[in-house]
Design an enzyme around this catalytic site. Structure first.
Site, PDB file in Angstrom:
ATOM      1  N   ARG A   1       5.593  -3.322   9.109  1.00 57.38           N
ATOM      2  CA  ARG A   1       4.396  -3.061   9.915  1.00 57.38           C
ATOM      3  C   ARG A   1       4.597  -3.593  11.331  1.00 57.38           C
ATOM      4  O   ARG A   1       4.214  -2.944  12.304  1.00 57.38           O
ATOM      5  CB  ARG A   1       3.151  -3.700   9.293  1.00 57.38           C
TER       6      ARG A   1
ATOM      7  N   ASP B   1      -6.638  -3.260  -3.127  1.00 59.20           N
ATOM      8  CA  ASP B   1      -5.975  -4.179  -2.210  1.00 59.20           C
ATOM      9  C   ASP B   1      -6.715  -5.522  -2.279  1.00 59.20           C
ATOM     10  O   ASP B   1      -7.887  -5.558  -2.666  1.00 59.20           O
ATOM     11  CB  ASP B   1      -6.055  -3.592  -0.791  1.00 59.20           C
TER      12      ASP B   1
ATOM     13  N   THR C   1       0.839  -1.203   0.000  1.00 59.61           N
ATOM     14  CA  THR C   1       0.000   0.000   0.000  1.00 59.61           C
ATOM     15  C   THR C   1       0.871   1.249   0.000  1.00 59.61           C
ATOM     16  O   THR C   1       0.579   2.226  -0.707  1.00 59.61           O
ATOM     17  CB  THR C   1      -0.889   0.003   1.271  1.00 59.61           C
TER      18      THR C   1
HETATM   19  P1  ADP Z   1       1.062  -3.885   2.916  1.00 54.11           P
HETATM   20  O1  ADP Z   1       0.204  -3.030   2.039  1.00 54.11           O
HETATM   21  O2  ADP Z   1       2.091  -4.686   2.155  1.00 54.11           O
HETATM   22  O3  ADP Z   1       0.287  -4.745   3.869  1.00 54.11           O
HETATM   23  P2  ADP Z   1       1.818  -1.340   4.110  1.00 54.11           P
HETATM   24  O4  ADP Z   1       2.216  -0.572   2.909  1.00 54.11           O
HETATM   25  O5  ADP Z   1       0.488  -1.048   4.717  1.00 54.11           O
HETATM   26  O6  ADP Z   1       1.953  -2.918   3.824  1.00 54.11           O
HETATM   27  O7  ADP Z   1       3.000  -1.139   5.190  1.00 54.11           O
HETATM   28  C1  ADP Z   1       2.777  -1.234   6.576  1.00 54.11           C
HETATM   29  C2  ADP Z   1       3.501  -0.111   7.299  1.00 54.11           C
HETATM   30  O8  ADP Z   1       4.895  -0.367   7.253  1.00 54.11           O
HETATM   31  C3  ADP Z   1       3.305   1.247   6.640  1.00 54.11           C
HETATM   32  O9  ADP Z   1       2.399   2.037   7.358  1.00 54.11           O
HETATM   33  C4  ADP Z   1       4.654   1.925   6.678  1.00 54.11           C
HETATM   34  O10 ADP Z   1       4.714   2.825   7.779  1.00 54.11           O
HETATM   35  C5  ADP Z   1       5.626   0.820   6.938  1.00 54.11           C
HETATM   36  N1  ADP Z   1       6.468   0.536   5.776  1.00 54.11           N
HETATM   37  C6  ADP Z   1       6.248  -0.412   4.833  1.00 54.11           C
HETATM   38  N2  ADP Z   1       7.253  -0.459   3.942  1.00 54.11           N
HETATM   39  C7  ADP Z   1       8.131   0.488   4.331  1.00 54.11           C
HETATM   40  C8  ADP Z   1       9.397   0.911   3.784  1.00 54.11           C
HETATM   41  N3  ADP Z   1       9.940   0.327   2.724  1.00 54.11           N
HETATM   42  N4  ADP Z   1      10.025   1.911   4.418  1.00 54.11           N
HETATM   43  C9  ADP Z   1       9.492   2.491   5.513  1.00 54.11           C
HETATM   44  N5  ADP Z   1       8.316   2.119   6.082  1.00 54.11           N
HETATM   45  C10 ADP Z   1       7.642   1.134   5.493  1.00 54.11           C
END
Ligand code: ADP
Length: 346
Positions: free
Chosen positions: A221, A113, A69
């Protein structure tokens, strides 16, 4: 009964969302790790901008919490595009999709998503939208039914899923770029935690933050969540100061062990060992034993256990490795089997 865990698959409600939102990187430069994905995205973004064209459709796949995301939002930001966000289960009817698509402008991003959970009719409705930027929308029903051909603006669909293998192949083939999200190494997680600690106004005690990074299951996360738990603990028990002792105590309270495994991870290993003599066992059987959803086990629990070599997947099911016995301090009493191994990733 399902085991409550700090490491659950979903983002954990509104409070967690707003917390994560504030910690989310906004630009590609701010995104830590995922170097290959970042490099390919950066080239695609620059090329599209030079040609003054929208980006091709993108699919991000990998376990929850690795930044799918986040990257979708970063792409929108880098493209100076608006982003509309929805999810597979929320788009139940063609009309739901129509509502979204009729409002997207040229170059805008539509982020879906859990894109593997789109229903078959909605998926089919989306194919011409992705391919030719038009949809055939049916109004009325029965003898009055009419199909209206509706042109759309050239938009970019960004899909996210926990496993690319869950997508139907017609849908998968309509994405121009497919990116696998990798677990983060402790050094990258440390950078993420240092950044988050700064944003939260926490003191930068590197040894303490390193310890949190090493227990975060390779997942940003989880790193941010554990940081939050530790912050609470430090506030109440340590006058707001981080220390190794405070981190150890806070993580013990969360039942996170030195590898970063939580109670559900250990229950998975114990079930395989105690109920199935170490395996092989089918995922449905393990799910029934634990009273957990199969999807939770496959999406959240297994990938990290596989990556750390505690479990392996064979043609006949899941097996624990010797490392799992060692981790749980159980005596290893099986003969090593190396046959029938199969790729653990799709
Ligand atoms: P997914 O969509 O894969 O479930 P998210 O994009 O919601 O994961 O990421 C979860 C949290 O982790 C985000 O709110 C963000 O703060 C943190 N995060 C994820 N990837 C990174 C990154 N590469 N660098 C810094 N923070 C990140």
């Amino acid at each position: 009964m399902a085991i409550d865990r700090v490491l659950s698959a979903d983002s954990g409600g509104m409070q967690e969302d707003s917390f994560n939102f504030s910690l989310r990187p906004q630009t590609l430069d701010e995104v830590i790790g995922q170097d290959t994905v970042k490099e390919k995205l950066s080239i695609a973004i620059q090329a599209a901008q030079q040609r003054n064209e929208p980006l091709e459709h993108i699919l991000f796949y990998g376990p929850p919490g690795l930044g799918k995301t986040t990257l979708a939002n970063v792409v929108a930001n880098e493209m100076n595009a608006a982003i509309k966000v929805s999810s597979g289960p929320a788009l139940t009817k063609q009309g739901d999709v129509m509502g979204l698509l009729s409002n997207v402008g040229t170059g805008d991003i539509l982020f879906i998503d859990e894109v593997h959970r789109l229903s078959a009719p909605v998926e089919e409705f989306i194919y011409p939208a992705m391919e030719d930027f038009k949809v055939d929308f049916t109004v009325d029903s029965g003898m009055h039914a009419k199909t209206i051909n509706f042109p759309l603006k050239q938009f970019t669909l960004i899909g996210a899923t926990t496993r690319a293998g869950l997508l139907s192949s017609p849908l998968r083939s309509r994405f121009g770029m497919l990116f696998h999200m990798e677990f983060y190494n402790p050094e990258q997680l440390l950078q993420i935690i240092i950044r988050s600690a700064g944003l939260l106004g926490l003191d930068n005690d590197e040894e303490s933050l390193k310890l949190i990074a090493s227990r975060s299951r390779g997942t940003p996360r989880i790193a941010n969540r554990l940081l939050k738990r530790v912050r609470d603990y430090a506030q109440v028990k340590g006058q707001g100061k981080l220390s190794i002792d405070i981190v150890e105590r806070a993580l013990k309270m969360e039942q996170i062990d030195h590898m970063g495994l939580d109670e559900l991870d250990r229950a998975f290993l114990r079930a395989l060992i105690n109920v199935y003599d170490g395996g092989p066992a089918g995922i449905e059987a393990i799910a029934a034993t634990l009273g957990e959803e199969r999807d939770t086990l496959e999406d959240v629990v297994e990938p990290y256990l596989l990556q750390r070599g505690l479990v392996r997947r064979t043609k006949r099911g899941r097996e624990v490795t010797r490392a799992a016995y060692d981790h749980l301090h159980l005596e290893y009493s099986r003969e090593e089997t190396t046959s029938n191994q199969q790729s653990m990733f799709d």
